[in-house]
Structures are given as C-alpha cells and as structure tokens.
Design an enzyme around this catalytic site. Sequence first.
Site, PDB file in Angstrom:
ATOM      1  N   TYR A   1      49.812  44.145  57.462  1.00 52.89           N
ATOM      2  CA  TYR A   1      49.023  44.393  56.251  1.00 52.89           C
ATOM      3  C   TYR A   1      49.872  44.445  54.990  1.00 52.89           C
ATOM      4  CZ  TYR A   1      49.904  49.107  58.137  1.00 52.89           C
ATOM      5  OH  TYR A   1      50.474  50.219  58.686  1.00 52.89           O
TER       6      TYR A   1
ATOM      7  N   LYS B   1      35.558  44.772  39.684  1.00 55.69           N
ATOM      8  CA  LYS B   1      35.963  44.412  38.325  1.00 55.69           C
ATOM      9  C   LYS B   1      35.543  45.572  37.415  1.00 55.69           C
ATOM     10  CE  LYS B   1      35.632  40.571  35.057  1.00 55.69           C
ATOM     11  NZ  LYS B   1      35.039  39.245  34.798  1.00 55.69           N
TER      12      LYS B   1
ATOM     13  N   GLU C   1      38.909  37.448  28.347  1.00 63.22           N
ATOM     14  CA  GLU C   1      39.268  37.832  29.712  1.00 63.22           C
ATOM     15  C   GLU C   1      40.413  36.959  30.220  1.00 63.22           C
ATOM     16  OE1 GLU C   1      35.598  39.293  32.203  1.00 63.22           O
ATOM     17  OE2 GLU C   1      35.099  37.371  31.226  1.00 63.22           O
TER      18      GLU C   1
ATOM     19  N   GLU D   1      32.781  35.989  42.457  1.00 62.35           N
ATOM     20  CA  GLU D   1      32.374  35.433  43.748  1.00 62.35           C
ATOM     21  C   GLU D   1      33.389  34.395  44.237  1.00 62.35           C
ATOM     22  OE1 GLU D   1      28.557  36.787  41.721  1.00 62.35           O
ATOM     23  OE2 GLU D   1      30.443  35.864  41.096  1.00 62.35           O
TER      24      GLU D   1
END
Length: 125
Positions: A59, A104, A27, A79
């Site tokens: 934004y 994810k 990863e 997290e």
Amino acid sequence: MGQETPLDRISLRGLRARGFHGVFEHERREGQEFVVDVVLGVDSRAAARTDDLSRTVHYGLLATALVEVIEGEPVNLIETLAQRLADTCLARPGVHEVEVTLHKPQAPIPHQFDDVAVTIHRRRQ
C-alpha cells in the site's frame, strides 16, 4: 476467485495530493487539494500464510502511484480522475475489485459545504 469466497479488504483512506483538475481556468491554474479513499478487494490468504509482502498489495507503493495520478495530467471531471485512480489500483496484481471515493473539498461552489465526492466501484475484467 470463486463467487462463494468473499474478498478481503485493504483500505487506504484520506490520501491527499494537490491536483489541477476542474472545468474552470482558475482550478487548472491554482490547483487544489484532492483526497482519495480506496478499498481494494483482494484474497489475502497467501500473504497471511507466508507472511510475505510480495503476496499482497504494497500500500505504500500504491499510495505513491495514486498521488502521481492526482498530481498528473489535468482532467475536467472528478469522475474521470476517479476512473484513473481505479485503473491504477486494478493494475496491481491481486486486486480483483476496487471502490474509489474521490473528495474535492474545495470545489468551486458558492455556498457553504463540507465536501463534494464521487464514489465508483470497478472490477477486474
């Protein structure tokens, strides 16, 4: 802002960027797409009254900052990455609270699935 007045919401959904986050070496090496949704709690009355962009959250600039976080320093956990994204939102003037959902969709799970996501809620201290 008093408790009696509910906050307005600005949403940015489906923002995509490539990051190198995760606990597995592949990863970190190969990276993968992350998708973030943020819902900002703001008081938009001044912006509405004045029609002035400087009185609200830009934004477009926020999206760029969020992508930089996703593309930035790798972390093990989504997290942790979600917290960094929330901190980025709360650093913007006028943002009183934020909900961040970090997806994810290519998580290393050996089963068929649609998505893995974490949702966090944070308020300005």
